[in-house]
Design an enzyme around this catalytic site. Structure first.
Site, PDB file in Angstrom:
ATOM      1  N   GLY A 175       0.615  -1.177   0.078  1.00  0.00           N
ATOM      2  CA  GLY A 175       0.133  -0.050  -0.111  1.00  0.00           C
ATOM      3  C   GLY A 175       0.825   1.219  -0.154  1.00  0.00           C
TER       4      GLY A 175
ATOM      5  N   GLY B  52       2.928   2.427  -2.243  1.00  0.00           N
ATOM      6  CA  GLY B  52       3.279   3.044  -3.625  1.00  0.00           C
ATOM      7  C   GLY B  52       2.790   4.252  -4.065  1.00  0.00           C
TER       8      GLY B  52
ATOM      9  CB  CYS C 187      -0.333   1.748  -4.532  1.00  0.00           C
ATOM     10  SG  CYS C 187      -1.104   0.646  -3.291  1.00  0.00           S
TER      11      CYS C 187
HETATM   12  P1  5GP Z   1       6.674   3.617  -5.536  1.00  0.00           P
HETATM   13  O1  5GP Z   1       8.114   3.779  -5.566  1.00  0.00           O
HETATM   14  O2  5GP Z   1       6.207   4.256  -6.914  1.00  0.00           O
HETATM   15  O3  5GP Z   1       6.151   4.613  -4.344  1.00  0.00           O
HETATM   16  O4  5GP Z   1       6.087   2.142  -5.455  1.00  0.00           O
HETATM   17  C1  5GP Z   1       6.603   1.049  -6.223  1.00  0.00           C
HETATM   18  C2  5GP Z   1       5.782  -0.012  -5.947  1.00  0.00           C
HETATM   19  O5  5GP Z   1       4.321  -0.004  -6.123  1.00  0.00           O
HETATM   20  C3  5GP Z   1       6.049  -1.220  -6.891  1.00  0.00           C
HETATM   21  O6  5GP Z   1       7.205  -1.792  -6.915  1.00  0.00           O
HETATM   22  C4  5GP Z   1       4.962  -2.273  -6.389  1.00  0.00           C
HETATM   23  O7  5GP Z   1       4.959  -2.957  -5.402  1.00  0.00           O
HETATM   24  C5  5GP Z   1       3.595  -1.308  -6.148  1.00  0.00           C
HETATM   25  N1  5GP Z   1       2.908  -1.112  -7.171  1.00  0.00           N
HETATM   26  C6  5GP Z   1       2.955  -0.844  -8.631  1.00  0.00           C
HETATM   27  N2  5GP Z   1       1.882  -0.984  -9.249  1.00  0.00           N
HETATM   28  C7  5GP Z   1       0.713  -1.034  -8.311  1.00  0.00           C
HETATM   29  C8  5GP Z   1      -0.473  -0.956  -8.328  1.00  0.00           C
HETATM   30  O8  5GP Z   1      -1.323  -1.068  -9.524  1.00  0.00           O
HETATM   31  N3  5GP Z   1      -1.469  -1.199  -7.081  1.00  0.00           N
HETATM   32  C9  5GP Z   1      -0.616  -1.411  -6.002  1.00  0.00           C
HETATM   33  N4  5GP Z   1      -1.430  -1.620  -4.927  1.00  0.00           N
HETATM   34  N5  5GP Z   1       0.899  -1.278  -5.939  1.00  0.00           N
HETATM   35  C10 5GP Z   1       1.456  -1.155  -6.875  1.00  0.00           C
END
Ligand code: 5GP
Length: 346
Positions: free
Chosen positions: A181, A183, A186
């Site tokens: 959660g 991300g 996300c």
């Molecule tokens: P960020 O670095 O952008 O904060 O987080 C990246 C991570 O978000 C990814 O490695 C993956 O674990 C998660 N993530 C990617 N796409 C999605 C999505 O559509 N839904 C959710 N719940 N998590 C995602």
């Protein structure tokens, strides 16, 4: 129903307290780490930063760039075998030290994984990635992949609690991916109410993993280089990022122009956009748990990576850690209610 009253912390809730140090400059800091992995017995040396396995981040182009800095790219699972063949012709063996294949857990994913791995013996890393790493099916899949590929380095996730980290390591994973959660694209927490503040997840999961001799990858939630330093300070062995690597030449995603400004499309792998592209739309029984956003175009990824590495070196200097490995031992977090001065932010 039960309520846990311990406070759980995210990156925004803390700062790292400076400490007396004998280091003269951030140039004295080494960000290289060396690991020997629990189940595969393989060793790895490099800068433990990872680009996420999203098709607008974890691309072949990203791997070519990041590997020059000994940083890691987990390649998204939607490339075809032909794409892989072409990439493997262009890349040197030693660059494959910084590349992982990723897979989901259905039969087609497993068959494709075997085919990709058979293309090149230098492909040593496998990332088994699902949104919810708590299912029995997932643990069984990890066991099967371990049996089939005893010498490959396995990353598996995502989970956020120590007992599940232990279960995955015992099932054969070398490293466990931590984060539910946090991300940038996300929406799981909004759609489901489920999640765990990322810094506490790191601290608790690292403790569980290190107790068994495994490693963790903090996945998601870093929005500035300081968050990356906090993730390592909390005990993460690797830090994976999506949003911070999005919007560059090497990130996938369409480049668009509006009113003279350039943007790149970036989306979650469970967003409507991704599901339309790869799964023929959002299935009736589920909700999209990802956003689609337009990220201002940021040029080549080198500058952004250097910004992250520079921030990390500086954090090490502030606490007197001459090597990234020492950062967690030298970290004292202080709880805060303010982070940075917003006077000049819109
Ligand atoms: P960020 O670095 O952008 O904060 O987080 C990246 C991570 O978000 C990814 O490695 C993956 O674990 C998660 N993530 C990617 N796409 C999605 C999505 O559509 N839904 C959710 N719940 N998590 C995602």
């Amino acid at each position: 129903m039960r309520i846990e009253t311990d406070i759980k912390l995210g990156f925004k809730d803390v700062l790292i307290r400076p400490k007396r140090s004998t280091l003269k400059s951030r140039a004295d800091v080494s960000l290289e780490r060396e690991f020997r992995f629990l189940n595969s017995g393989k060793s790895w040396k490099g800068v433990p930063i990872m680009a996420a396995n999203m098709d607008t981040v974890g691309t072949f182009e990203m791997a070519k760039k990041l590997s020059a800095y000994q940083a890691f790219t987990v390649i998204h699972k939607h490339y075809s075998l032909n794409d892989w063949q072409a990439f493997l012709k262009e890349i040197q063996e030693e660059q494959l030290e910084y590349v992982s294949v990723s897979t989901g857990t259905n039969e087609a994913d497993a068959a494709k994984l075997d085919k990709i791995l058979s293309l090149h013996k230098g492909l040593k890393f496998i990332c088994i990635d699902v949104a919810n790493g708590y299912s029995e099916h997932f643990v069984t899949f990890v066991k099967k992949v371990r049996e089939r590929h005893p010498e490959h380095v396995l990353m598996a996730g995502n989970v956020v609690t120590g007992e599940m980290v232990e279960e995955l390591l015992l099932a054969g994973a070398d490293m466990v991916k931590v984060g539910i959660g946090p991300g940038s694209v996300c929406t799981t927490r909004v759609k489901t109410g489920v999640g765990y503040p990322q810094l506490s997840a790191i601290i608790e999961c690292a403790d569980a993993a290190h107790g068994l001799g495994g490693q963790i990858i903090s996945d998601g939630g870093c929005s500035v280089p300081g968050d990356v330093a906090k993730a390592f300070g909390g005990g993460a062995d690797f830090v994976m990022m999506g949003g911070m690597f999005a919007g560059h030449d090497e990130s996938g995603g369409e480049l668009i122009e509006r009113e003279g400004k350039k943007y790149k499309i970036f989306y979650g792998m469970s967003s409507d956009t991704a599901m339309d592209k790869y799964a023929g739309g959002v299935a009736e029984y589920r909700a999209s748990e990802g956003k689609t956003v337009e990220v201002p175009y940021r040029g080549p990824v080198n500058d952004s990576l250097q910004d992250i590495l520079g921030g990390l070196r500086s954090a090490c200097t502030y606490v007197g850690a001459s090597r990234l490995k020492e950062l967690t031992k030298r970290t004292t977090f202080i709880r805060v209610q303010e982070q940075h001065n917003l006077v000049f932010e819109k």
